[in-house]
Scaffold this active site. Structure first.
Site, PDB file in Angstrom:
ATOM      1  CG  ASP A 200      -2.023  -1.013   1.139  1.00  0.00           C
ATOM      2  OD1 ASP A 200      -2.378  -1.409   0.013  1.00  0.00           O
ATOM      3  OD2 ASP A 200      -2.526  -1.431   2.198  1.00  0.00           O
ATOM      4  CG  ASP A 202       0.113   1.654   4.835  1.00  0.00           C
ATOM      5  OD1 ASP A 202      -0.484   2.557   4.227  1.00  0.00           O
ATOM      6  OD2 ASP A 202      -0.405   0.559   5.132  1.00  0.00           O
ATOM      7  CG  ASP A 224      -2.799   3.812   1.986  1.00  0.00           C
ATOM      8  OD1 ASP A 224      -3.683   4.667   1.824  1.00  0.00           O
ATOM      9  OD2 ASP A 224      -3.044   2.670   2.404  1.00  0.00           O
ATOM     10  CG  ASP A 228      -2.983   2.452   7.283  1.00  0.00           C
ATOM     11  OD1 ASP A 228      -2.986   3.554   7.873  1.00  0.00           O
ATOM     12  OD2 ASP A 228      -3.326   2.309   6.097  1.00  0.00           O
ATOM     13  NE  ARG A 280      -8.922   7.549   6.304  1.00  0.00           N
ATOM     14  CZ  ARG A 280      -8.925   6.534   5.447  1.00  0.00           C
ATOM     15  NH1 ARG A 280      -7.872   5.733   5.394  1.00  0.00           N
ATOM     16  NH2 ARG A 280      -9.958   6.325   4.660  1.00  0.00           N
TER      17      ARG A 280
END
Length: 404
Positions: A200, A202, A224, A228, A280
């Site tokens: 991804d 991350d 990303d 996470d 987020r």
């Protein structure tokens, strides 16, 4: 700050809004920015203050000289990830080579060679390094990556993956500009390598991980997320980190339909969410989340959000809202109609709201302590101390041969 006082208003027959009123907003905002600038100066001086009110920093300041493994280091952890022991019971591994990244046959002396070993290891760095990986760095269990005593950057390529492993500590690393990796073979232990799909991008990806502690890192500008945690990950503490220049900062929970995340417990404590952040911080699903004594100085959309009925316990944080009129709300209830999200248990207790910031409380409300028992992991300090508690967020410029 003496002109600041709180008034909490209760809106009848509607979700609670936690708002604070201030006599002179401009003076308060200026005072907060002075506090932030002073924090950056103290961080660059290269020491931890025992008097900051931060329990992790107080214990770290008493550790032995850098370059020596300290089993007591792991006991500095707090929150849901407090049982992460990392490489406490292992030998020291010194990373000497910042290049030569071979994802399948890593060279001894490289970070990749260190993290795939089956034995517990305390990983330190011989000198300042910039490490650009060719594939994501897949970590084996019982590892401490300790960047103290050097300026260590993982950037410009794929970054860190914790995949169905446990007892990992990542401390004092600069993680930024992380990219997606292509399909390819990656070794994840001395005796196994396998095919991995596109990552991804991350900064730190936690997939089915347990007993994880990420502390005193800086994270920014990844493809990303910065951190996470998904697919049944739990027992995680994210503390004392400095987050900047990123859109989707932190995702906790895979998807609304992935109910295995209902047992997830994550502590987000003592972090500074700084300039250039959008949303987020974190975004939560299903589980139990303790957001405590963080400093939120920037957001563009919202700070704390979620879906799928997570329990969010926000205590003792400092929220400085943007100047834009329609961006004052700290929270965002996502992917559900109001008739559903009104029952989600989100509370704000002792938070400091500045520049018109407000927190939309829902569910059981702040007074129901039993509701938030599984989302409580440590005692919150007063929000008035957040400036000093987060003063050393991010890697600290420690020197080898001396205490931090």
């Amino acid at each position: 700050m003496s002109t600041l006082f709180f008034t909490f208003s209760l809106l009848l027959l509607a979700p609670l809004l936690v708002i604070s009123s201030i006599q002179d907003p401009e003076l308060v905002v200026q005072d907060v920015h002075r506090s932030i600038n002073a924090s950056l100066t103290r961080r660059n001086l290269g020491y931890l203050s025992c008097g900051s009110g931060n329990p992790i920093d107080r214990l770290l300041a008493m550790q032995p000289q850098l370059g020596k493994k300290s089993p007591a280091f792991s006991y500095c952890a707090i929150g849901f990830g407090k049982n992460a022991i990392g490489g406490k019971n292992g030998r020291i591994y010194v990373v000497t080579d910042s290049g030569n990244d071979d994802p399948v046959n890593p060279k001894p002396g490289t970070l990749r060679h260190a993290v795939i070993q089956d034995e517990p290891l305390w990983i330190i760095f011989k000198r300042d390094m910039v490490i650009q990986l060719k594939q994501e760095l897949v970590m084996n269990s019982y590892k401490t990556i300790d960047g103290r005593g050097a300026s260590v950057h993982i950037s410009g390529g794929p970054c860190i993956t914790i995949h169905h492993t446990s007892n990992i500590i990542i401390h004092g690393i600069n993680i930024h500009d992380c990219k997606q990796s292509g399909n390819g073979n990656i070794r994840d232990s001395p005796n196994h390598s396998g095919w991995w799909d596109v990552s991804d991008g991350d900064g730190i990806s936690i997939f089915g991980g347990k007993n994880i502690w990420v502390d005193h890192c800086s994270l920014s500008n990844c493809h990303d997320g910065l951190i996470d945690a998904i697919h049944g990950s739990t027992a995680i503490t994210i503390s004392n980190n400095y987050f900047t220049h990123h859109d989707k900062v932190m995702l906790l929970g895979h998807s609304d339909s992935f109910t295995q995340d209902k047992g997830m417990q994550v502590t987000v404590a003592f972090n500074h969410f700084g300039e250039g952040l959008v949303q987020r911080m974190p975004r939560c699903r299903h589980g139990y989340f303790h957001v405590v004594n963080n400093d939120y100085t920037h957001w563009e959309m919202y700070a704390i959000g979620g879906s799928a009925a997570p329990t969010i316990n926000s205590q003792g944080n400092r929220f400085l809202a943007p100047n834009e009129k329609y961006r004052k709300e700290v929270t965002k209830h996502e992917d559900a109609p109001e008739s559903q999200w009104r029952s989600w248990n989100w509370r704000s207790e002792g938070d400091l709201m500045l520049n018109g910031a407000y927190f939309r409380q829902t569910g059981a409300g702040a007074s129901s302590s039993s509701t938030y028992a599984r989302a409580s992991s440590l005692s919150a300090r007063p929000s008035s101390l957040v400036g000093s508690i987060t003063t050393n967020a991010g890697p600290v410029n420690c020197k080898k041969g001396s205490r931090c």
